[in-house]
Design a protein around this motif. Sequence first.
Motif, PDB file in Angstrom:
ATOM      1  N   ALA A 106      -3.744  10.827 -13.465  1.00 62.06           N
ATOM      2  CA  ALA A 106      -4.794   9.903 -13.003  1.00 62.06           C
ATOM      3  C   ALA A 106      -5.949  10.714 -12.425  1.00 62.06           C
ATOM      4  CB  ALA A 106      -4.229   8.957 -11.958  1.00 62.06           C
ATOM      5  N   PRO A 107      -7.188  10.226 -12.549  1.00 60.25           N
ATOM      6  CA  PRO A 107      -8.325  10.971 -11.995  1.00 60.25           C
ATOM      7  C   PRO A 107      -8.168  11.176 -10.488  1.00 60.25           C
ATOM      8  CG  PRO A 107      -9.057   9.079 -13.299  1.00 60.25           C
ATOM      9  CD  PRO A 107      -7.576   8.975 -13.185  1.00 60.25           C
ATOM     10  N   HIS A 108      -8.743  12.265  -9.983  1.00 61.18           N
ATOM     11  CA  HIS A 108      -8.661  12.616  -8.564  1.00 61.18           C
ATOM     12  C   HIS A 108      -9.150  11.461  -7.683  1.00 61.18           C
ATOM     13  CE1 HIS A 108     -10.176  14.616  -4.824  1.00 61.18           C
ATOM     14  NE2 HIS A 108      -8.988  15.181  -4.914  1.00 61.18           N
ATOM     15  N   VAL A 109     -10.186  10.767  -8.144  1.00 64.03           N
ATOM     16  CA  VAL A 109     -10.773   9.680  -7.359  1.00 64.03           C
ATOM     17  C   VAL A 109      -9.774   8.537  -7.133  1.00 64.03           C
ATOM     18  CG1 VAL A 109     -11.851   8.397  -9.273  1.00 64.03           C
ATOM     19  CG2 VAL A 109     -12.898   8.345  -7.008  1.00 64.03           C
ATOM     20  N   VAL A 110      -8.851   8.331  -8.091  1.00 60.12           N
ATOM     21  CA  VAL A 110      -7.832   7.275  -7.955  1.00 60.12           C
ATOM     22  C   VAL A 110      -6.882   7.636  -6.809  1.00 60.12           C
ATOM     23  CG1 VAL A 110      -5.878   6.110  -9.102  1.00 60.12           C
ATOM     24  CG2 VAL A 110      -7.978   6.584 -10.382  1.00 60.12           C
ATOM     25  N   HIS A 111      -6.431   8.901  -6.782  1.00 61.56           N
ATOM     26  CA  HIS A 111      -5.550   9.383  -5.704  1.00 61.56           C
ATOM     27  C   HIS A 111      -6.228   9.225  -4.340  1.00 61.56           C
ATOM     28  CE1 HIS A 111      -2.238  11.456  -7.908  1.00 61.56           C
ATOM     29  NE2 HIS A 111      -3.119  11.358  -8.886  1.00 61.56           N
ATOM     30  N   ILE A 112      -7.471   9.663  -4.282  1.00 64.06           N
ATOM     31  CA  ILE A 112      -8.211   9.641  -3.014  1.00 64.06           C
ATOM     32  C   ILE A 112      -8.436   8.203  -2.549  1.00 64.06           C
ATOM     33  CG2 ILE A 112     -10.432  10.223  -1.921  1.00 64.06           C
ATOM     34  CD1 ILE A 112      -8.564  12.639  -2.468  1.00 64.06           C
ATOM     35  N   THR A 113      -8.882   7.352  -3.474  1.00 62.99           N
ATOM     36  CA  THR A 113      -9.151   5.954  -3.118  1.00 62.99           C
ATOM     37  C   THR A 113      -7.877   5.268  -2.630  1.00 62.99           C
ATOM     38  OG1 THR A 113     -10.895   5.906  -4.778  1.00 62.99           O
ATOM     39  CG2 THR A 113     -10.135   3.770  -3.955  1.00 62.99           C
ATOM     40  N   MET A 114      -6.746   5.525  -3.317  1.00 61.71           N
ATOM     41  CA  MET A 114      -5.475   4.904  -2.936  1.00 61.71           C
ATOM     42  C   MET A 114      -5.051   5.343  -1.537  1.00 61.71           C
ATOM     43  SD  MET A 114      -3.543   2.650  -4.189  1.00 61.71           S
ATOM     44  CE  MET A 114      -2.426   1.886  -3.031  1.00 61.71           C
ATOM     45  N   SER A 115      -5.311   6.618  -1.203  1.00 62.20           N
ATOM     46  CA  SER A 115      -4.927   7.095   0.133  1.00 62.20           C
ATOM     47  C   SER A 115      -5.796   6.438   1.204  1.00 62.20           C
ATOM     48  CB  SER A 115      -4.990   8.619   0.219  1.00 62.20           C
ATOM     49  OG  SER A 115      -6.313   9.061   0.141  1.00 62.20           O
ATOM     50  N   TYR A 116      -7.076   6.176   0.883  1.00 57.67           N
ATOM     51  CA  TYR A 116      -7.934   5.481   1.846  1.00 57.67           C
ATOM     52  C   TYR A 116      -7.510   4.018   2.006  1.00 57.67           C
ATOM     53  CZ  TYR A 116     -11.115   9.422   2.235  1.00 57.67           C
ATOM     54  OH  TYR A 116     -11.642  10.660   2.506  1.00 57.67           O
ATOM     55  N   VAL A 117      -7.109   3.393   0.897  1.00 51.70           N
ATOM     56  CA  VAL A 117      -6.616   2.008   0.956  1.00 51.70           C
ATOM     57  C   VAL A 117      -5.399   1.957   1.885  1.00 51.70           C
ATOM     58  CG1 VAL A 117      -5.469   0.173  -0.382  1.00 51.70           C
ATOM     59  CG2 VAL A 117      -7.512   1.286  -1.302  1.00 51.70           C
ATOM     60  N   TYR A 118      -4.508   2.949   1.745  1.00 53.08           N
ATOM     61  CA  TYR A 118      -3.291   3.009   2.564  1.00 53.08           C
ATOM     62  C   TYR A 118      -3.630   3.146   4.051  1.00 53.08           C
ATOM     63  CZ  TYR A 118       0.785   5.140   4.785  1.00 53.08           C
ATOM     64  OH  TYR A 118       1.806   5.436   5.653  1.00 53.08           O
ATOM     65  N   PHE A 119      -4.627   3.964   4.381  1.00 49.60           N
ATOM     66  CA  PHE A 119      -4.961   4.203   5.788  1.00 49.60           C
ATOM     67  C   PHE A 119      -5.866   3.141   6.397  1.00 49.60           C
ATOM     68  CE2 PHE A 119      -3.682   8.590   4.691  1.00 49.60           C
ATOM     69  CZ  PHE A 119      -2.715   8.734   5.681  1.00 49.60           C
ATOM     70  N   THR A 156       0.837  -1.212   0.000  1.00 53.15           N
ATOM     71  CA  THR A 156       0.000   0.000   0.000  1.00 53.15           C
ATOM     72  C   THR A 156       0.871   1.262   0.000  1.00 53.15           C
ATOM     73  OG1 THR A 156      -0.246  -0.154   2.392  1.00 53.15           O
ATOM     74  CG2 THR A 156      -2.045  -1.020   1.084  1.00 53.15           C
ATOM     75  N   VAL A 157       2.009   1.233   0.734  1.00 52.00           N
ATOM     76  CA  VAL A 157       2.941   2.384   0.755  1.00 52.00           C
ATOM     77  C   VAL A 157       3.485   2.625  -0.656  1.00 52.00           C
ATOM     78  CG1 VAL A 157       5.221   3.184   1.538  1.00 52.00           C
ATOM     79  CG2 VAL A 157       3.620   2.218   3.185  1.00 52.00           C
ATOM     80  N   ILE A 158       3.938   1.542  -1.308  1.00 49.52           N
ATOM     81  CA  ILE A 158       4.518   1.663  -2.661  1.00 49.52           C
ATOM     82  C   ILE A 158       3.441   2.141  -3.644  1.00 49.52           C
ATOM     83  CG2 ILE A 158       5.518   0.347  -4.594  1.00 49.52           C
ATOM     84  CD1 ILE A 158       6.841  -1.433  -2.290  1.00 49.52           C
ATOM     85  N   GLY A 159       2.228   1.582  -3.523  1.00 49.71           N
ATOM     86  CA  GLY A 159       1.118   1.984  -4.399  1.00 49.71           C
ATOM     87  C   GLY A 159       0.824   3.466  -4.289  1.00 49.71           C
ATOM     88  N   LEU A 160       0.753   3.953  -3.044  1.00 46.53           N
ATOM     89  CA  LEU A 160       0.468   5.369  -2.800  1.00 46.53           C
ATOM     90  C   LEU A 160       1.584   6.257  -3.356  1.00 46.53           C
ATOM     91  CD1 LEU A 160      -1.682   7.175  -1.434  1.00 46.53           C
ATOM     92  CD2 LEU A 160      -0.291   7.132   0.630  1.00 46.53           C
ATOM     93  N   THR A 161       2.836   5.829  -3.146  1.00 43.94           N
ATOM     94  CA  THR A 161       3.998   6.594  -3.637  1.00 43.94           C
ATOM     95  C   THR A 161       3.969   6.686  -5.161  1.00 43.94           C
ATOM     96  OG1 THR A 161       5.227   5.699  -1.765  1.00 43.94           O
ATOM     97  CG2 THR A 161       6.527   6.786  -3.474  1.00 43.94           C
ATOM     98  N   PHE A 162       3.694   5.554  -5.829  1.00 44.88           N
ATOM     99  CA  PHE A 162       3.653   5.538  -7.294  1.00 44.88           C
ATOM    100  C   PHE A 162       2.558   6.443  -7.833  1.00 44.88           C
ATOM    101  CE2 PHE A 162       6.739   2.241  -7.478  1.00 44.88           C
ATOM    102  CZ  PHE A 162       7.198   2.220  -8.794  1.00 44.88           C
ATOM    103  N   ILE A 163       1.383   6.403  -7.188  1.00 42.59           N
ATOM    104  CA  ILE A 163       0.269   7.250  -7.629  1.00 42.59           C
ATOM    105  C   ILE A 163       0.662   8.725  -7.496  1.00 42.59           C
ATOM    106  CG2 ILE A 163      -2.057   8.036  -6.956  1.00 42.59           C
ATOM    107  CD1 ILE A 163      -2.292   5.557  -8.581  1.00 42.59           C
ATOM    108  N   HIS A 164       1.312   9.076  -6.368  1.00 44.85           N
ATOM    109  CA  HIS A 164       1.710  10.477  -6.149  1.00 44.85           C
ATOM    110  C   HIS A 164       2.789  10.920  -7.134  1.00 44.85           C
ATOM    111  CE1 HIS A 164      -0.572  12.153  -2.920  1.00 44.85           C
ATOM    112  NE2 HIS A 164      -0.424  11.063  -2.183  1.00 44.85           N
TER     113      HIS A 164
END
Length: 311
Positions: A266-279, A252-260
Amino acid sequence: MGSNNTAAPFLLTGFLGSESIHPWISIPFFFIYLSILSGNGILLFLIWNDHSLHEPMYYFLAVLASTDLGMTLTTMPTVLGVLLLNQREIAPAACFTQSYFIHTLAIVESGILLAMAYDRFIAIRSPLRYHSILTNSRVMKIGLGVLLRGFVSIVPPILPLYWFPYCRSHVLSHAFCLHQDVMKLACADITFNRLYPVVLVALTFFLDALIILFSYILILKTVVGIASREERAKALNTCVSHISCVLVFYITVIGLTFIHRFGKHAPHVVHITMSYVYFLFPPFMNPIIYSIKTKQIQRSIICLFSEHGRA
């Protein structure tokens, strides 16, 4: 807009463009939060209550569960506030404090996974000396070191947030405050705030992951050298829970870093969803993994519920 706007509240953001269905989105969030609180709460209660779980491995697991609870209780009020009540405003001091705890607990989580790797390393490499190496006082020192590293290392980038002027927009991109989100709104030189987290991530998350990987290479070497196939399986089985939690956390850390880093388009919803997955994903999964894969915890859960059944 002048710098006199510094004291104005920040505005949190939920799922952009989906504001009308925020109350519906809050339902799965509410149940996930409930699962996290009950799962980690039960885990802590079992470790506290059951004397057979008073072992170094479970002490570290208790710190992991406490960290997961802390992270959840830090983000839950603002997330549910935005989704359920459309309560978007947050006072600057509250925002910076939330940001401090979010980043601190992420580093503590990484550190405790490293401590748990050390525990498994000693248990498999030196089983006869396990209790003489991992004494209660050493476990406490390791735990204290992990907590101090997290709570102290995050102070330098968070403190300046309190005195930066904020003359631009006050709109944040999440339903909770993150350092990288807040610092971009400052009308000041943020060079230190840009560079320090990069170094910190390298010296914590990245270094921890490398040491965990190295410790498992040594563990595998030891396991391969065990003559009995049954003993090999038994030794590896004690590591499965920890390896699963490590994978859940670092993926999840690597996924969030790659998205950032690379998901600028990427659509805003992808960033937001990934941050929720991380938390939410690691705190949700950790109690499940340990309940499914650890016989002592399974036994303890059965005892707890059969006692309640009798009562």
